[in-house]
Design a protein around this motif. Structure first.
Motif, short mmCIF file in Angstrom:
data_model
loop_
_atom_site.label_atom_id
_atom_site.label_comp_id
_atom_site.label_asym_id
_atom_site.label_seq_id
_atom_site.Cartn_x
_atom_site.Cartn_y
_atom_site.Cartn_z
N ILE A 198 0.87 -1.17 0.00
CA ILE A 198 0.00 0.00 0.00
C ILE A 198 0.91 1.22 0.00
N ARG A 199 0.71 2.09 -0.99
CA ARG A 199 1.50 3.32 -1.08
C ARG A 199 0.58 4.50 -0.76
N GLY A 200 1.06 5.37 0.11
CA GLY A 200 0.29 6.56 0.49
C GLY A 200 0.29 7.58 -0.62
N ALA A 201 -0.39 8.70 -0.38
CA ALA A 201 -0.47 9.78 -1.36
C ALA A 201 0.91 10.36 -1.65
N ASN A 202 1.84 10.20 -0.71
CA ASN A 202 3.22 10.67 -0.90
C ASN A 202 4.09 9.60 -1.55
N ASN A 203 3.50 8.50 -1.97
CA ASN A 203 4.14 7.36 -2.63
C ASN A 203 5.07 6.56 -1.72
N MET A 204 4.96 6.77 -0.42
CA MET A 204 5.73 5.97 0.54
C MET A 204 4.84 4.83 1.03
N MET A 205 5.46 3.74 1.43
CA MET A 205 4.71 2.59 1.89
C MET A 205 3.93 2.92 3.15
N ALA A 206 2.71 2.39 3.23
CA ALA A 206 1.86 2.58 4.40
C ALA A 206 1.48 1.20 4.93
N LEU A 207 1.43 1.05 6.22
CA LEU A 207 1.02 -0.20 6.83
C LEU A 207 -0.50 -0.27 6.91
N SER A 208 -1.06 -1.41 6.56
CA SER A 208 -2.51 -1.53 6.55
C SER A 208 -3.12 -1.29 7.93
N ALA A 209 -2.41 -1.65 8.98
CA ALA A 209 -2.94 -1.47 10.33
C ALA A 209 -3.11 0.00 10.69
N THR A 210 -2.38 0.90 10.04
CA THR A 210 -2.52 2.33 10.33
C THR A 210 -3.69 2.95 9.59
N LEU A 211 -4.34 2.19 8.71
CA LEU A 211 -5.42 2.72 7.88
C LEU A 211 -6.79 2.17 8.29
N VAL A 212 -6.88 1.49 9.41
CA VAL A 212 -8.12 0.83 9.83
C VAL A 212 -9.26 1.85 9.93
N ASN A 213 -10.41 1.47 9.35
CA ASN A 213 -11.67 2.23 9.38
C ASN A 213 -11.61 3.58 8.68
N GLN A 214 -10.64 3.80 7.81
CA GLN A 214 -10.60 5.02 7.00
C GLN A 214 -11.12 4.70 5.61
N GLU A 215 -11.99 5.54 5.08
CA GLU A 215 -12.50 5.35 3.73
C GLU A 215 -11.58 6.11 2.77
N LEU A 216 -10.87 5.37 1.91
CA LEU A 216 -9.83 5.95 1.06
C LEU A 216 -10.12 5.66 -0.41
N THR A 217 -9.96 6.68 -1.24
CA THR A 217 -10.06 6.49 -2.69
C THR A 217 -8.70 6.00 -3.18
N VAL A 218 -8.72 4.86 -3.88
CA VAL A 218 -7.46 4.21 -4.26
C VAL A 218 -7.52 3.71 -5.69
N ASN A 219 -6.36 3.47 -6.26
CA ASN A 219 -6.19 2.63 -7.43
C ASN A 219 -5.58 1.33 -6.92
N TYR A 220 -5.95 0.20 -7.52
CA TYR A 220 -5.45 -1.07 -7.03
C TYR A 220 -5.37 -2.09 -8.15
N THR A 221 -4.53 -3.09 -7.94
CA THR A 221 -4.45 -4.22 -8.87
C THR A 221 -4.78 -5.49 -8.11
N LEU A 222 -5.22 -6.48 -8.87
CA LEU A 222 -5.59 -7.77 -8.30
C LEU A 222 -4.60 -8.83 -8.74
N GLU A 223 -4.38 -9.83 -7.88
CA GLU A 223 -3.64 -11.03 -8.26
C GLU A 223 -4.55 -11.90 -9.11
N THR A 224 -3.97 -12.92 -9.71
CA THR A 224 -4.77 -13.85 -10.51
C THR A 224 -5.80 -14.59 -9.66
N SER A 225 -5.51 -14.72 -8.36
CA SER A 225 -6.46 -15.40 -7.47
C SER A 225 -7.57 -14.46 -6.99
#
Length: 121
Positions: free
Chosen positions: A68-95
Protein backbone atom coordinates in the motif's frame (compact mmCIF):
# COMPACT_ATOMS: atom_id res chain seq x y z
CA UNK A 1 38.16 38.83 20.46
CA UNK A 2 35.77 40.47 17.98
CA UNK A 3 32.23 39.51 19.00
CA UNK A 4 30.55 41.44 16.20
CA UNK A 5 32.12 39.18 13.59
CA UNK A 6 30.79 36.11 15.42
CA UNK A 7 27.29 37.59 15.52
CA UNK A 8 27.50 38.43 11.83
CA UNK A 9 28.62 34.90 10.91
CA UNK A 10 25.75 33.46 12.99
CA UNK A 11 23.29 35.62 11.06
CA UNK A 12 24.79 34.43 7.79
CA UNK A 13 24.51 30.82 8.91
CA UNK A 14 20.87 31.29 9.90
CA UNK A 15 20.11 33.01 6.58
CA UNK A 16 21.71 30.17 4.62
CA UNK A 17 19.78 27.59 6.65
CA UNK A 18 16.49 29.39 6.00
CA UNK A 19 17.19 29.62 2.27
CA UNK A 20 18.01 25.92 2.11
CA UNK A 21 14.81 25.04 3.96
CA UNK A 22 12.72 27.24 1.67
CA UNK A 23 14.35 25.71 -1.41
CA UNK A 24 13.65 22.18 -0.21
CA UNK A 25 9.97 23.01 0.29
CA UNK A 26 9.71 24.45 -3.20
CA UNK A 27 11.29 21.34 -4.72
CA UNK A 28 8.95 19.04 -2.80
CA UNK A 29 5.93 20.70 -4.41
CA UNK A 30 7.09 19.79 -7.93
CA UNK A 31 6.18 16.13 -7.58
CA UNK A 32 5.86 14.22 -10.82
CA UNK A 33 2.56 12.41 -11.37
CA UNK A 34 2.53 8.72 -10.65
CA UNK A 35 2.07 6.24 -13.48
CA UNK A 36 -0.40 3.51 -12.65
CA UNK A 37 -0.57 0.17 -14.50
CA UNK A 38 -3.20 -0.07 -17.23
CA UNK A 39 -4.82 -2.91 -15.27
CA UNK A 40 -5.28 -0.75 -12.14
CA UNK A 41 -8.86 -0.19 -11.04
CA UNK A 42 -10.42 2.62 -8.99
CA UNK A 43 -12.09 1.81 -5.72
CA UNK A 44 -12.96 2.87 -2.20
CA UNK A 45 -10.87 0.96 0.32
CA UNK A 46 -11.71 0.41 3.98
CA UNK A 47 -9.30 -1.72 6.02
CA UNK A 48 -11.30 -3.67 8.59
CA UNK A 49 -8.79 -5.94 10.30
CA UNK A 50 -5.75 -6.66 8.13
CA UNK A 51 -5.76 -8.49 5.79
CA UNK A 52 -9.56 -8.19 5.71
CA UNK A 53 -10.78 -5.16 3.74
CA UNK A 54 -13.78 -3.93 1.83
CA UNK A 55 -13.43 -2.59 -1.69
CA UNK A 56 -16.42 -0.54 -2.84
CA UNK A 57 -18.42 -2.00 0.04
CA UNK A 58 -17.71 -5.61 -0.93
CA UNK A 59 -15.59 -7.93 1.24
CA UNK A 60 -12.08 -8.48 -0.10
CA UNK A 61 -8.68 -9.49 1.18
CA UNK A 62 -5.12 -8.20 0.82
CA UNK A 63 -2.69 -10.67 -0.69
CA UNK A 64 0.36 -11.87 1.22
CA UNK A 65 3.07 -9.33 0.38
CA UNK A 66 0.60 -6.69 -0.72
CA UNK A 67 1.90 -3.12 -0.93
CA UNK A 68 0.00 0.00 0.00
CA UNK A 69 1.50 3.32 -1.08
CA UNK A 70 0.29 6.56 0.49
CA UNK A 71 -0.47 9.78 -1.36
CA UNK A 72 3.22 10.67 -0.90
CA UNK A 73 4.14 7.36 -2.63
CA UNK A 74 5.73 5.97 0.54
CA UNK A 75 4.71 2.59 1.89
CA UNK A 76 1.86 2.58 4.40
CA UNK A 77 1.02 -0.20 6.83
CA UNK A 78 -2.51 -1.53 6.55
CA UNK A 79 -2.94 -1.47 10.33
CA UNK A 80 -2.52 2.33 10.33
CA UNK A 81 -5.42 2.72 7.88
CA UNK A 82 -8.12 0.83 9.83
CA UNK A 83 -11.67 2.23 9.38
CA UNK A 84 -10.60 5.02 7.00
CA UNK A 85 -12.50 5.35 3.73
CA UNK A 86 -9.83 5.95 1.06
CA UNK A 87 -10.06 6.49 -2.69
CA UNK A 88 -7.46 4.21 -4.26
CA UNK A 89 -6.19 2.63 -7.43
CA UNK A 90 -5.45 -1.07 -7.03
CA UNK A 91 -4.45 -4.22 -8.87
CA UNK A 92 -5.59 -7.77 -8.30
CA UNK A 93 -3.64 -11.03 -8.26
CA UNK A 94 -4.77 -13.85 -10.51
CA UNK A 95 -6.46 -15.40 -7.47
CA UNK A 96 -8.54 -12.22 -6.96
CA UNK A 97 -6.69 -10.87 -3.91
CA UNK A 98 -5.86 -7.15 -3.78
CA UNK A 99 -2.11 -6.82 -4.29
CA UNK A 100 -0.94 -3.26 -5.10
CA UNK A 101 -2.79 -0.25 -3.67
CA UNK A 102 -2.13 3.45 -4.25
CA UNK A 103 -3.90 5.97 -2.03
CA UNK A 104 -4.78 8.87 -4.31
CA UNK A 105 -4.24 12.58 -3.98
CA UNK A 106 -7.28 14.79 -4.75
CA UNK A 107 -5.81 15.58 -8.20
CA UNK A 108 -5.32 11.87 -8.99
CA UNK A 109 -8.80 11.03 -7.71
CA UNK A 110 -10.30 13.61 -10.10
CA UNK A 111 -9.04 11.60 -13.10
CA UNK A 112 -11.47 8.97 -14.36
CA UNK A 113 -10.50 5.32 -14.08
CA UNK A 114 -12.49 2.09 -14.54
CA UNK A 115 -13.98 0.43 -11.46
CA UNK A 116 -14.32 -3.32 -10.89
CA UNK A 117 -18.11 -2.99 -11.22
CA UNK A 118 -17.59 -1.56 -14.76
CA UNK A 119 -15.61 -4.58 -15.96
CA UNK A 120 -16.69 -8.02 -17.09
CA UNK A 121 -14.47 -10.68 -15.59
Amino acid sequence: MNRCATLSSRRRLIAVALLCAAGGTALAQNVTPRDFPASALRGTLVVLQPPEITMDGRPARLSPGSRIRGANNMMALSATLVNQELTVNYTLETSGLVHDVWILTPAEAALKRPRASDRDF
